[in-house]
Motif scaffolding. Structure first.
Motif, PDB file in Angstrom:
ATOM      1  N   PHE A   1      34.795  -1.683  38.880  1.00 41.44           N
ATOM      2  CA  PHE A   1      35.550  -2.934  38.893  1.00 41.44           C
ATOM      3  C   PHE A   1      34.721  -4.061  38.285  1.00 41.44           C
ATOM      4  O   PHE A   1      33.494  -4.089  38.401  1.00 41.44           O
ATOM      5  N   SER A   2      35.421  -4.994  37.649  1.00 45.37           N
ATOM      6  CA  SER A   2      34.744  -6.201  37.159  1.00 45.37           C
ATOM      7  C   SER A   2      34.329  -7.061  38.343  1.00 45.37           C
ATOM      8  O   SER A   2      34.819  -6.879  39.467  1.00 45.37           O
ATOM      9  N   VAL A   3      33.459  -8.015  38.112  1.00 49.77           N
ATOM     10  CA  VAL A   3      33.003  -8.893  39.192  1.00 49.77           C
ATOM     11  C   VAL A   3      34.168  -9.694  39.759  1.00 49.77           C
ATOM     12  O   VAL A   3      34.277  -9.858  40.976  1.00 49.77           O
ATOM     13  N   VAL A   4      35.059 -10.179  38.896  1.00 50.02           N
ATOM     14  CA  VAL A   4      36.207 -10.951  39.383  1.00 50.02           C
ATOM     15  C   VAL A   4      37.091 -10.086  40.269  1.00 50.02           C
ATOM     16  O   VAL A   4      37.549 -10.534  41.340  1.00 50.02           O
ATOM     17  N   GLU A   5      37.322  -8.846  39.877  1.00 51.29           N
ATOM     18  CA  GLU A   5      38.121  -7.933  40.701  1.00 51.29           C
ATOM     19  C   GLU A   5      37.432  -7.676  42.039  1.00 51.29           C
ATOM     20  O   GLU A   5      38.086  -7.614  43.087  1.00 51.29           O
ATOM     21  N   GLN A   6      36.119  -7.534  42.014  1.00 57.57           N
ATOM     22  CA  GLN A   6      35.373  -7.324  43.254  1.00 57.57           C
ATOM     23  C   GLN A   6      35.517  -8.519  44.196  1.00 57.57           C
ATOM     24  O   GLN A   6      35.695  -8.353  45.406  1.00 57.57           O
ATOM     25  N   LEU A   7      35.437  -9.716  43.641  1.00 55.69           N
ATOM     26  CA  LEU A   7      35.576 -10.919  44.464  1.00 55.69           C
ATOM     27  C   LEU A   7      36.959 -10.984  45.111  1.00 55.69           C
ATOM     28  O   LEU A   7      37.087 -11.313  46.299  1.00 55.69           O
TER      29      LEU A   7
ATOM     30  N   LEU B   1      28.972  -8.892  50.403  1.00 56.05           N
ATOM     31  CA  LEU B   1      29.361  -9.282  51.764  1.00 56.05           C
ATOM     32  C   LEU B   1      29.654 -10.773  51.918  1.00 56.05           C
ATOM     33  O   LEU B   1      30.615 -11.142  52.601  1.00 56.05           O
ATOM     34  N   PRO B   2      28.881 -11.686  51.321  1.00 51.49           N
ATOM     35  CA  PRO B   2      29.163 -13.117  51.528  1.00 51.49           C
ATOM     36  C   PRO B   2      30.534 -13.575  51.057  1.00 51.49           C
ATOM     37  O   PRO B   2      30.983 -14.661  51.445  1.00 51.49           O
ATOM     38  N   PHE B   3      31.210 -12.768  50.235  1.00 52.19           N
ATOM     39  CA  PHE B   3      32.506 -13.177  49.715  1.00 52.19           C
ATOM     40  C   PHE B   3      33.665 -12.696  50.582  1.00 52.19           C
ATOM     41  O   PHE B   3      34.830 -12.864  50.215  1.00 52.19           O
TER      42      PHE B   3
ATOM     43  N   ARG C   1      24.863 -12.101  34.889  1.00 55.85           N
ATOM     44  CA  ARG C   1      24.639 -13.426  34.301  1.00 55.85           C
ATOM     45  C   ARG C   1      25.953 -14.049  33.862  1.00 55.85           C
ATOM     46  O   ARG C   1      26.197 -15.247  34.093  1.00 55.85           O
ATOM     47  N   LYS C   2      26.792 -13.270  33.233  1.00 54.25           N
ATOM     48  CA  LYS C   2      28.069 -13.799  32.757  1.00 54.25           C
ATOM     49  C   LYS C   2      28.991 -14.173  33.912  1.00 54.25           C
ATOM     50  O   LYS C   2      29.765 -15.125  33.821  1.00 54.25           O
ATOM     51  N   ALA C   3      28.910 -13.418  35.011  1.00 59.04           N
ATOM     52  CA  ALA C   3      29.838 -13.639  36.121  1.00 59.04           C
ATOM     53  C   ALA C   3      29.393 -14.747  37.056  1.00 59.04           C
ATOM     54  O   ALA C   3      30.223 -15.523  37.546  1.00 59.04           O
ATOM     55  N   PHE C   4      28.094 -14.849  37.316  1.00 56.30           N
ATOM     56  CA  PHE C   4      27.625 -15.751  38.362  1.00 56.30           C
ATOM     57  C   PHE C   4      26.929 -17.014  37.863  1.00 56.30           C
ATOM     58  O   PHE C   4      27.009 -18.057  38.506  1.00 56.30           O
ATOM     59  N   PHE C   5      26.244 -16.942  36.722  1.00 55.47           N
ATOM     60  CA  PHE C   5      25.450 -18.100  36.323  1.00 55.47           C
ATOM     61  C   PHE C   5      26.284 -19.327  35.981  1.00 55.47           C
ATOM     62  O   PHE C   5      25.835 -20.461  36.213  1.00 55.47           O
ATOM     63  N   PRO C   6      27.498 -19.197  35.427  1.00 55.39           N
ATOM     64  CA  PRO C   6      28.287 -20.402  35.155  1.00 55.39           C
ATOM     65  C   PRO C   6      28.580 -21.235  36.397  1.00 55.39           C
ATOM     66  O   PRO C   6      28.889 -22.425  36.277  1.00 55.39           O
ATOM     67  N   ALA C   7      28.507 -20.626  37.590  1.00 57.56           N
ATOM     68  CA  ALA C   7      28.693 -21.397  38.819  1.00 57.56           C
ATOM     69  C   ALA C   7      27.464 -22.242  39.133  1.00 57.56           C
ATOM     70  O   ALA C   7      27.532 -23.166  39.937  1.00 57.56           O
ATOM     71  N   ILE C   8      26.337 -21.930  38.476  1.00 57.09           N
ATOM     72  CA  ILE C   8      25.088 -22.664  38.692  1.00 57.09           C
ATOM     73  C   ILE C   8      24.896 -23.735  37.629  1.00 57.09           C
ATOM     74  O   ILE C   8      24.487 -24.853  37.916  1.00 57.09           O
TER      75      ILE C   8
ATOM     76  N   ALA D   1      31.092 -20.974  47.508  1.00 55.03           N
ATOM     77  CA  ALA D   1      32.290 -21.723  47.110  1.00 55.03           C
ATOM     78  C   ALA D   1      32.303 -21.967  45.609  1.00 55.03           C
ATOM     79  O   ALA D   1      33.356 -21.843  44.959  1.00 55.03           O
ATOM     80  N   ARG D   2      31.162 -22.301  45.042  1.00 51.36           N
ATOM     81  CA  ARG D   2      31.094 -22.547  43.598  1.00 51.36           C
ATOM     82  C   ARG D   2      31.447 -21.295  42.805  1.00 51.36           C
ATOM     83  O   ARG D   2      32.156 -21.359  41.797  1.00 51.36           O
ATOM     84  N   ILE D   3      30.931 -20.162  43.229  1.00 49.41           N
ATOM     85  CA  ILE D   3      31.201 -18.913  42.513  1.00 49.41           C
ATOM     86  C   ILE D   3      32.684 -18.581  42.569  1.00 49.41           C
ATOM     87  O   ILE D   3      33.304 -18.235  41.549  1.00 49.41           O
ATOM     88  N   LEU D   4      33.285 -18.676  43.747  1.00 48.85           N
ATOM     89  CA  LEU D   4      34.703 -18.355  43.882  1.00 48.85           C
ATOM     90  C   LEU D   4      35.569 -19.332  43.094  1.00 48.85           C
ATOM     91  O   LEU D   4      36.518 -18.921  42.402  1.00 48.85           O
ATOM     92  N   LYS D   5      35.256 -20.612  43.157  1.00 47.94           N
ATOM     93  CA  LYS D   5      36.042 -21.597  42.415  1.00 47.94           C
ATOM     94  C   LYS D   5      35.935 -21.376  40.911  1.00 47.94           C
ATOM     95  O   LYS D   5      36.917 -21.562  40.176  1.00 47.94           O
ATOM     96  N   HIS D   6      34.749 -21.010  40.446  1.00 47.60           N
ATOM     97  CA  HIS D   6      34.578 -20.751  39.017  1.00 47.60           C
ATOM     98  C   HIS D   6      35.528 -19.668  38.535  1.00 47.60           C
ATOM     99  O   HIS D   6      36.012 -19.718  37.398  1.00 47.60           O
ATOM    100  N   HIS D   7      35.822 -18.714  39.383  1.00 46.27           N
ATOM    101  CA  HIS D   7      36.718 -17.611  39.009  1.00 46.27           C
ATOM    102  C   HIS D   7      38.157 -17.856  39.462  1.00 46.27           C
ATOM    103  O   HIS D   7      38.973 -16.929  39.489  1.00 46.27           O
TER     104      HIS D   7
END
Length: 570
Positions: free
Chosen positions: A448-454, A474-476, A309-316, A379-385
């Protein structure tokens, strides 16, 4: 593909200039005959060359003539267009075409985000309305199945002017009565659903379930009022709270959503959290200000759920999801001074539904046509990070999943790892020996944190992974990357997943097949020799080949897939 192409590490064939050929010399007796035949061939070839040249010249002249005609026409249209510029551009004129009005602005407004954002719908006072200047009833619209009571799983709806009765703890949908078509002087309720078998329905809650599914348990445990939702219908003139009891009614603007989390891993990201994003897009109400109200239970406190939730929802949405009852309490506290004893909270817009299964083979149609939405969310998720969605690496990196944990580690039937690569060390050694200059890494995702994984995924060109939750990133992968994904072998039929018996099944293929920027290669399972039981007490033939095994990979087959991946990126 990659913006900067680079050679494959595979050994390439020598260029033509370095190749050797073993040509047999013709005998001296046949030399004169060969020369005569060669002369005839050369004569025919010369005539063919002349004919082709004349044809090419003719085509060039035709092209030149057409170009001159277009240039003259363009100049004529330009004169017409400029002649009216004193009063603004008049039209775009094309020879033989209808005259279309010029756009009001040269700025493009047809980007995907702009098209999917909320726009004003028709709102004109009804001749039937007795109260002017205010809303007197509720309204709803949906996409999905609107012709079947049991189509709740496929429906996504937006309800307008929906009011929550604080004392009764229920949502009310207010409808104006309609004249009964066959009984004079009597009224009837408006239709909410046109069921193809049972006719016009006037209630949102029927057959023991609601109008829209809240989460995925409807097709696991069955549908009831705990995992579906529908408002009560209140029919009458002047019963809308802002009309009947305005002093004790709180009105909340903006877009809210009734929504629920239930699943783990990739399901939680790509079906449940993303479901809200896709629902906004499908309904044309996209906004960054969505308030997602988790309903009816509180938000899950599982560590992985909180992490996602903390990693992905802010992109939504800019607003963090909140438990419905807590949000109601916050609204009451905010309006305590102006409205000390409220009876209703009326919501301007409430979005419900859209939690669709995307990984099951039987539901693969859920993903058809959604590819632009998938790409937009990525794109939104990656840009958020702070990451560039268009980034492509300039050197190869092979990433291999090392699965050492499972969410089902307490389940004795699946063992401690569930779908890991059993001979991982051998696989890594074989790849490194084959390609000594390539960076080859194994990864334990939970470290790894979500940002590190991305970041890791964006730098990867070949991703080797078992199926399941460990493949969810995989989508990233960057544009043109390749993924090598293990299958599983189906031994049961019929089954809940919609797969066929005695076939090698690509578990998440129904979803991965709709991410065109990644090329998917599947390691197919051909028998027990490809598998190892994850159970300490059961042989491989005794366990479920989908849930209770790890993979004993054939090294030659793995290297062949890696070879193919390298060739696909050259």
């Amino acid at each position: 593909m990659f913006s900067s192409k680079y050679p494959s590490p595979r050994k390439m064939s020598p260029p033509p200039s370095q190749r050797t050929y073993n040509l047999r010399r013709s005998s001296s007796a046949s030399t004169s005959n060969n020369n005569a035949a060669r002369g005839r061939v050369l004569g025919r070839n010369a005539r063919r060359v002349i004919a082709v040249g004349l044809l090419a010249l003719f085509l060039v002249l035709c092209g030149w003539a057409v170009s001159r005609m277009r240039t003259a026409s363009s100049k004529s249209n330009s004169v017409e267009s400029h002649s009216g510029e004193a009063n603004g551009p008049k039209s775009h004129v094309y020879p033989g075409a209808a005259v279309w009005p010029a756009p009001p602005s040269q700025q493009r407004s047809d980007s995907l985000d702009a098209v999917l954002s909320a726009t004003k719908r028709i709102k004109i006072p009804s001749p039937r309305s007795t109260v002017k200047g205010s809303s007197t009833h509720s309204f709803f619209r949906c996409v999905g199945n609107e012709n079947d009571i049991d189509g709740f799983r496929d429906r996504v709806c937006v309800f307008e002017n929906l009011c929550y009765n604080i004392a009764d703890k229920v949502f009310n949908y207010y409808a104006n009565p309609l004249l009964h078509p066959s009984i004079n002087g009597q009224s009837r309720s408006p239709t909410v659903l046109f069921d193809s078998k049972w006719g016009e329905r006037v209630d949102f809650n029927e057959a023991g379930h609601g109008f829209v599914a809240l989460h995925q348990t409807t097709d696991i445990f069955g549908a009831d009022m705990s995992n579906t939702w529908g408002p009560n219908v209140v029919v009458g003139s002047g019963v809308f709270p802002t009309v009947s009891d305005p002093k004790n009614t709180i009105t909340v603007s903006g877009l809210h959503a009734l929504w629920s989390l239930w699943a783990y891993d990739g399901h939680m990201l790509w079906e449940e959290m993303s479901g809200i994003f896709f629902a906004m897009a499908r309904m044309g109400v996209m906004t960054d200000e969505l308030v997602a109200m988790h309903y009816p239970e509180p938000l899950p406190d599982r560590p992985l759920s909180i992490k996602f939730r903390k990693a992905f929802f802010p992109a939504i949405s800019k607003t963090a999801p909140i438990h419905f009852q807590k949000h109601i309490s916050n609204i009451l506290a905010e309006h305590a001074t102006q409205t000390p004893n409220p009876s209703h909270i009326c919501f301007e817009n409430i979005l419900v539904g859209g939690n669709m299964r995307r990984f099951l083979h039987k539901d693969s149609w859920h993903n058809f046509g959604h590819e632009p939405l998938f790409k937009l969310l990525r794109a939104r998720i990656l840009k958020h990070h702070g990451l560039d969605p268009t980034f492509t690496p300039s050197k190869h990196k092979i990433l291999v999943t090392n699965k050492t944990e499972t969410n089902f580690k307490h389940d004795e039937t699946v063992g401690s790892r569930k779908r890991a690569i059993y001979n991982l060390d051998q696989v890594m050694d074989s790849i490194r020996k084959r390609y000594p200059g390539v960076d080859v890494q194994a990864i334990e995702w939970q470290k790894f944190s979500v940002v590190e994984q991305l970041k890791i995924m964006l730098e990867t060109t070949i991703f080797v992974t078992p199926p399941g939750g460990v493949s969810m990133m995989l989508p990233f992968l960057p544009e043109g990357a390749h993924a090598i994904i293990m299958d599983y072998y189906e031994r049961e039929e019929p089954n809940w997943y919609g797969t066929r018996k005695d076939e090698s099944i690509s578990m998440e293929a129904p979803f991965w097949n709709h991410w065109p920027h990644v090329k998917k290669l599947y390691y197919q399972i051909r028998g027990a020799h490809d598998l190892v039981s994850d159970s300490d007490s059961k042989d491989v033939e005794e366990v479920n080949w989908r849930e209770g095994v790890s993979y004993n990979l054939d090294l030659d087959r793995v290297l062949s897939l890696v070879d193919q991946a390298f060739d696909g990126m050259e």
